[in-house]
Design an enzyme around this catalytic site. Sequence first.
Site, PDB file in Angstrom:
ATOM      1  N   ASP A   1      36.924  42.394  36.339  1.00 60.73           N
ATOM      2  CA  ASP A   1      37.442  42.253  37.704  1.00 60.73           C
ATOM      3  C   ASP A   1      37.357  43.566  38.477  1.00 60.73           C
ATOM      4  O   ASP A   1      37.810  44.612  38.015  1.00 60.73           O
ATOM      5  CB  ASP A   1      38.915  41.800  37.669  1.00 60.73           C
ATOM      6  CG  ASP A   1      39.060  40.358  37.228  1.00 60.73           C
ATOM      7  OD1 ASP A   1      38.183  39.536  37.550  1.00 60.73           O
ATOM      8  OD2 ASP A   1      40.059  40.040  36.549  1.00 60.73           O
TER       9      ASP A   1
ATOM     10  N   ASP B   1      34.664  46.956  32.370  1.00 60.24           N
ATOM     11  CA  ASP B   1      35.700  46.028  32.798  1.00 60.24           C
ATOM     12  C   ASP B   1      35.009  44.922  33.601  1.00 60.24           C
ATOM     13  O   ASP B   1      33.828  45.038  33.957  1.00 60.24           O
ATOM     14  CB  ASP B   1      36.737  46.783  33.635  1.00 60.24           C
ATOM     15  CG  ASP B   1      37.784  45.860  34.245  1.00 60.24           C
ATOM     16  OD1 ASP B   1      38.315  45.006  33.513  1.00 60.24           O
ATOM     17  OD2 ASP B   1      38.046  45.971  35.449  1.00 60.24           O
TER      18      ASP B   1
END
Length: 239
Positions: free
Chosen positions: A10, A8
């Site tokens: 963020d 991922d």
Amino acid sequence: PRFLLVFDFDETLVDENSDDSVLRGRTLPEQLRQSPRGGAYNEHMRRVLAFLGEQGVRAADFRAIYEAIPLSPGMAELFQFLSKHRELFEVILVSDANTFGIEAKLRSAGLRSAFRKVFSNPAGFDRRGFLTLGPYHSHKCLRCPPNMCKRKILSEYLAERAREEVEFQRVFYVGDGANDFCPAGTLRAADVAFPRKGYPMHRLIQEVQEKQPGAFAAAVVPWESGVEVERYLRELLRT
């Protein structure tokens, strides 16, 4: 490559939510202050970016903001390790942020070449110089927002690689958010989920493990620093 490593962006690869980063030091009008959760968030960010465009924020400003977002602790060390074992690990990024911000950060950090593919919401600049944002795709998953289901992305990617005669011994998933829990649910017993300790992905996995022991198939290795992920992968190669 023997292993697939999924990241991922963020609050996983980088130590902030990039949507919050673009707003630092700026005051939104009342109608944009309450950010909706779930389905309407992608549309909300489109309106936020349009407002920033009206305030004169342009490509160079956005690029500088994204480039300045710090990497999460230990991520630089983790990617140094991965670069030494590039023949073993295929690395992709799946994020509900946006392609412009992610590409800007990866290039400034010298990490773009580490990723075979980046999957994120399309973003670019219109004739006015405003940063525009679109949905990634449509899907039928009831757990995920309508613009992106990471489970669908990961499943389709694995199927595509299988057609290309690439089969991974193990899949590793490094994330933090609730939308990382959905794809992590597809992992097999041989795979490993790396949820950021104390973040929504970690809490959701813990809830499943408590309520339905054995329902979450993959091994779970919580992390606070990318060095912990590196240590696990290093030990895996050693054994």
